[in-house]
Motif scaffolding. Structure first.
Motif, PDB file in Angstrom:
ATOM      1  N   THR A   1       0.838  -1.207   0.000  1.00  0.00           N
ATOM      2  CA  THR A   1       0.000   0.000   0.000  1.00  0.00           C
ATOM      3  C   THR A   1       0.872   1.256   0.000  1.00  0.00           C
ATOM      4  O   THR A   1       0.614   2.198  -0.764  1.00  0.00           O
ATOM      5  N   PHE A   2       1.911   1.249   0.842  1.00  0.00           N
ATOM      6  CA  PHE A   2       2.811   2.414   0.858  1.00  0.00           C
ATOM      7  C   PHE A   2       3.411   2.654  -0.525  1.00  0.00           C
ATOM      8  O   PHE A   2       3.429   3.775  -1.029  1.00  0.00           O
ATOM      9  N   GLU A   3       3.909   1.569  -1.135  1.00  0.00           N
ATOM     10  CA  GLU A   3       4.566   1.729  -2.445  1.00  0.00           C
ATOM     11  C   GLU A   3       3.596   2.296  -3.472  1.00  0.00           C
ATOM     12  O   GLU A   3       3.936   3.195  -4.241  1.00  0.00           O
ATOM     13  N   ARG A   4       2.359   1.759  -3.452  1.00  0.00           N
ATOM     14  CA  ARG A   4       1.393   2.214  -4.453  1.00  0.00           C
ATOM     15  C   ARG A   4       1.012   3.672  -4.218  1.00  0.00           C
ATOM     16  O   ARG A   4       0.881   4.469  -5.145  1.00  0.00           O
ATOM     17  N   LEU A   5       0.832   4.035  -2.945  1.00  0.00           N
ATOM     18  CA  LEU A   5       0.498   5.433  -2.637  1.00  0.00           C
ATOM     19  C   LEU A   5       1.606   6.367  -3.122  1.00  0.00           C
ATOM     20  O   LEU A   5       1.334   7.428  -3.699  1.00  0.00           O
ATOM     21  N   LEU A   6       2.858   5.958  -2.894  1.00  0.00           N
ATOM     22  CA  LEU A   6       3.972   6.807  -3.328  1.00  0.00           C
ATOM     23  C   LEU A   6       4.043   6.855  -4.855  1.00  0.00           C
ATOM     24  O   LEU A   6       4.300   7.909  -5.437  1.00  0.00           O
ATOM     25  N   ASP A   7       3.758   5.708  -5.502  1.00  0.00           N
ATOM     26  CA  ASP A   7       3.695   5.694  -6.982  1.00  0.00           C
ATOM     27  C   ASP A   7       2.642   6.676  -7.486  1.00  0.00           C
ATOM     28  O   ASP A   7       2.822   7.336  -8.501  1.00  0.00           O
ATOM     29  N   PHE A   8       1.518   6.724  -6.775  1.00  0.00           N
ATOM     30  CA  PHE A   8       0.418   7.625  -7.171  1.00  0.00           C
ATOM     31  C   PHE A   8       0.732   9.085  -6.846  1.00  0.00           C
ATOM     32  O   PHE A   8      -0.037   9.977  -7.178  1.00  0.00           O
ATOM     33  N   GLY A   9       1.827   9.310  -6.146  1.00  0.00           N
ATOM     34  CA  GLY A   9       2.205  10.687  -5.801  1.00  0.00           C
ATOM     35  C   GLY A   9       1.518  11.208  -4.549  1.00  0.00           C
ATOM     36  O   GLY A   9       1.570  12.411  -4.257  1.00  0.00           O
ATOM     37  N   ALA A  10       0.848  10.315  -3.803  1.00  0.00           N
ATOM     38  CA  ALA A  10       0.160  10.764  -2.588  1.00  0.00           C
ATOM     39  C   ALA A  10       1.149  10.872  -1.424  1.00  0.00           C
ATOM     40  O   ALA A  10       2.254  10.328  -1.478  1.00  0.00           O
ATOM     41  N   ILE A  11       0.732  11.560  -0.391  1.00  0.00           N
ATOM     42  CA  ILE A  11       1.536  11.682   0.829  1.00  0.00           C
ATOM     43  C   ILE A  11       0.867  10.842   1.921  1.00  0.00           C
ATOM     44  O   ILE A  11      -0.187  11.227   2.445  1.00  0.00           O
ATOM     45  N   PRO A  12       1.444   9.666   2.247  1.00  0.00           N
ATOM     46  CA  PRO A  12       0.853   8.864   3.318  1.00  0.00           C
ATOM     47  C   PRO A  12       1.035   9.554   4.669  1.00  0.00           C
ATOM     48  O   PRO A  12       2.120  10.042   4.977  1.00  0.00           O
ATOM     49  N   ILE A  13      -0.039   9.609   5.431  1.00  0.00           N
ATOM     50  CA  ILE A  13       0.023  10.155   6.792  1.00  0.00           C
ATOM     51  C   ILE A  13      -0.340   9.014   7.736  1.00  0.00           C
ATOM     52  O   ILE A  13      -1.430   8.430   7.635  1.00  0.00           O
ATOM     53  N   VAL A  14       0.603   8.666   8.593  1.00  0.00           N
ATOM     54  CA  VAL A  14       0.527   7.420   9.351  1.00  0.00           C
ATOM     55  C   VAL A  14       0.350   7.692  10.840  1.00  0.00           C
ATOM     56  O   VAL A  14       0.942   8.622  11.383  1.00  0.00           O
ATOM     57  N   ASN A  15      -0.443   6.864  11.475  1.00  0.00           N
ATOM     58  CA  ASN A  15      -0.517   6.870  12.933  1.00  0.00           C
ATOM     59  C   ASN A  15      -0.792   5.444  13.366  1.00  0.00           C
ATOM     60  O   ASN A  15      -1.172   4.588  12.543  1.00  0.00           O
ATOM     61  N   GLU A  16      -0.581   5.187  14.647  1.00  0.00           N
ATOM     62  CA  GLU A  16      -1.047   3.898  15.169  1.00  0.00           C
ATOM     63  C   GLU A  16      -2.574   3.945  15.174  1.00  0.00           C
ATOM     64  O   GLU A  16      -3.180   5.005  15.360  1.00  0.00           O
ATOM     65  N   ASN A  17      -3.202   2.808  14.956  1.00  0.00           N
ATOM     66  CA  ASN A  17      -4.674   2.768  14.976  1.00  0.00           C
ATOM     67  C   ASN A  17      -5.124   2.708  16.446  1.00  0.00           C
ATOM     68  O   ASN A  17      -5.548   1.674  16.947  1.00  0.00           O
ATOM     69  N   ASP A  18      -5.023   3.860  17.090  1.00  0.00           N
ATOM     70  CA  ASP A  18      -5.228   3.925  18.543  1.00  0.00           C
ATOM     71  C   ASP A  18      -6.627   3.497  18.977  1.00  0.00           C
ATOM     72  O   ASP A  18      -6.820   3.083  20.117  1.00  0.00           O
ATOM     73  N   THR A  19      -7.583   3.621  18.080  1.00  0.00           N
ATOM     74  CA  THR A  19      -8.963   3.299  18.450  1.00  0.00           C
ATOM     75  C   THR A  19      -9.155   1.811  18.708  1.00  0.00           C
ATOM     76  O   THR A  19     -10.039   1.418  19.471  1.00  0.00           O
ATOM     77  N   VAL A  20      -8.327   0.980  18.081  1.00  0.00           N
ATOM     78  CA  VAL A  20      -8.448  -0.468  18.315  1.00  0.00           C
ATOM     79  C   VAL A  20      -7.222  -1.064  19.027  1.00  0.00           C
ATOM     80  O   VAL A  20      -7.283  -2.185  19.514  1.00  0.00           O
ATOM     81  N   ALA A  21      -6.140  -0.288  19.082  1.00  0.00           N
ATOM     82  CA  ALA A  21      -4.908  -0.862  19.648  1.00  0.00           C
ATOM     83  C   ALA A  21      -5.036  -0.999  21.166  1.00  0.00           C
ATOM     84  O   ALA A  21      -5.325  -0.033  21.859  1.00  0.00           O
ATOM     85  N   VAL A  22      -4.849  -2.183  21.660  1.00  0.00           N
ATOM     86  CA  VAL A  22      -4.741  -2.399  23.102  1.00  0.00           C
ATOM     87  C   VAL A  22      -3.340  -2.954  23.364  1.00  0.00           C
ATOM     88  O   VAL A  22      -2.648  -3.382  22.433  1.00  0.00           O
ATOM     89  N   GLU A  23      -2.973  -2.927  24.632  1.00  0.00           N
ATOM     90  CA  GLU A  23      -1.607  -3.277  25.059  1.00  0.00           C
ATOM     91  C   GLU A  23      -0.927  -4.366  24.228  1.00  0.00           C
ATOM     92  O   GLU A  23       0.169  -4.183  23.717  1.00  0.00           O
ATOM     93  N   GLU A  24      -1.620  -5.507  24.058  1.00  0.00           N
ATOM     94  CA  GLU A  24      -0.986  -6.695  23.455  1.00  0.00           C
ATOM     95  C   GLU A  24      -0.572  -6.478  21.995  1.00  0.00           C
ATOM     96  O   GLU A  24       0.338  -7.129  21.505  1.00  0.00           O
TER      97      GLU A  24
END
Ligand code: GLU
Length: 282
Positions: free
Chosen positions: A135-158
């Motif tokens: 997905t990253f490679e394709r987004l960069l191929d398309f010229g988009a700017i990926p903006i990344v974060n942890e998916n905090d809404t579902v991420a739990v400790e484990e």
């Protein structure tokens, strides 16, 4: 063999002008006021600078914290919550606000952004990891700017990566970036705590994240973020193992980012020099 920025250091500064793909990480304390509300002037300057760096031909990926902090501000909570459901709820509100703002502001400079939210299990599972890379490679191929974060809404400790300094080093490795730039509320790594000691000196280059270097990391970071120097040094370790140079610099004045790529400009920050990539690194 990949050309190394650290090989190009010279007395007049650091030459990173050849860098093609850069991961920038911006922390909550850079993006927000102490209230948790967005620092609009800073965010506008950051977006403008990054858009211009993209215009200059470099590929950029932005790892942005701030979901929980901005959610705290938008919901009018008195302080950052400590229980998991409240943090997840704050992140759901704040992530939305963050992306709305990035989309609006990057669009002003005719750039398209893409939201990528990942958790630890997206990295530990080989198939999912490959999907994220694709997905990253394709987004960069398309010229988009990926903006990344942890998916905090579902991420739990484990399944959590836990902090965005580490996340940014993982993203740099997944995307085979040439450079990782961590924008922080501190100028770089000091030989002692600059908040306590007036004679603390900024360390310009670090060749290996040794135990001695790790001992320089003070306590935790600011009220609204989760980082601090320790997670940044951990990110530097991951970056080094993967053959990626890393910089810590102050994000207070985003225009200083230009100095990274200008060998004539005086540059303030700490450069962690990469090693040869380990066979079994991330
Ligand atoms: N993912 C968290 C957020 O967006 C930030 C984690 C960190 O500060 O390192 O609020």
């Amino acid at each position: 063999m990949k050309k190394r920025v650290s090989e190009l250091n010279n007395q007049s500064g650091i030459d990173l002008s050849h860098v093609k793909r850069v991961v920038f990480k911006v922390g909550t304390s850079t993006l927000t006021h102490a209230t948790g509300r967005l620092n609009l002037r800073r965010v506008e300057r950051l977006v403008r600078t990054l858009a211009d760096i993209r215009n200059s031909g470099r590929e950029i990926i932005l790892v942005s914290s701030g979901a929980i902090g901005v959610g705290v501000g938008k919901l009018g909570l008195k302080r950052r919550p400590t229980d998991v459901p409240s943090k997840q709820a704050a992140a759901a509100v704040g992530q939305c606000e963050l992306m709305y703002m990035y989309d609006k502001q990057f669009s002003e400079y005719s750039h398209t952004v893409a939201q990528v939210l990942i958790t630890g299990d997206d990295i530990s599972d080989a198939q999912r990891k490959q999907n994220v890379c694709n997905t990253f490679e394709r987004l960069l191929d398309f010229g988009a700017i990926p903006i990344v974060n942890e998916n905090d809404t579902v991420a739990v400790e484990e399944i959590m990566i836990g902090d965005n300094d580490t996340l940014s080093a993982i993203v740099a490795s997944l995307t085979h970036a040439d450079l990782l730039v961590i924008l922080s509320d501190i100028d770089g790594l000091y030989d002692k705590d600059p908040h306590k000691y007036q004679d603390a000196r900024l360390i310009r280059t670090v060749s290996g994240v040794t135990d001695e270097i790790l001992a320089l990391a003070g306590g935790k970071g600011s009220e609204l973020g989760t980082g601090g120097m320790f997670t940044k040094l951990h990110a530097a370790q991951v970056a080094q193992e993967n053959g990626i140079d890393m910089i810590i610099m102050n994000g207070r004045d985003p225009a200083r980012i230009y100095d990274i790529f200008d060998p004539q400009a005086p540059f303030t920050g700490t450069l962690f020099k990469a090693r040869e990539a380990d066979e079994d690194a991330v």
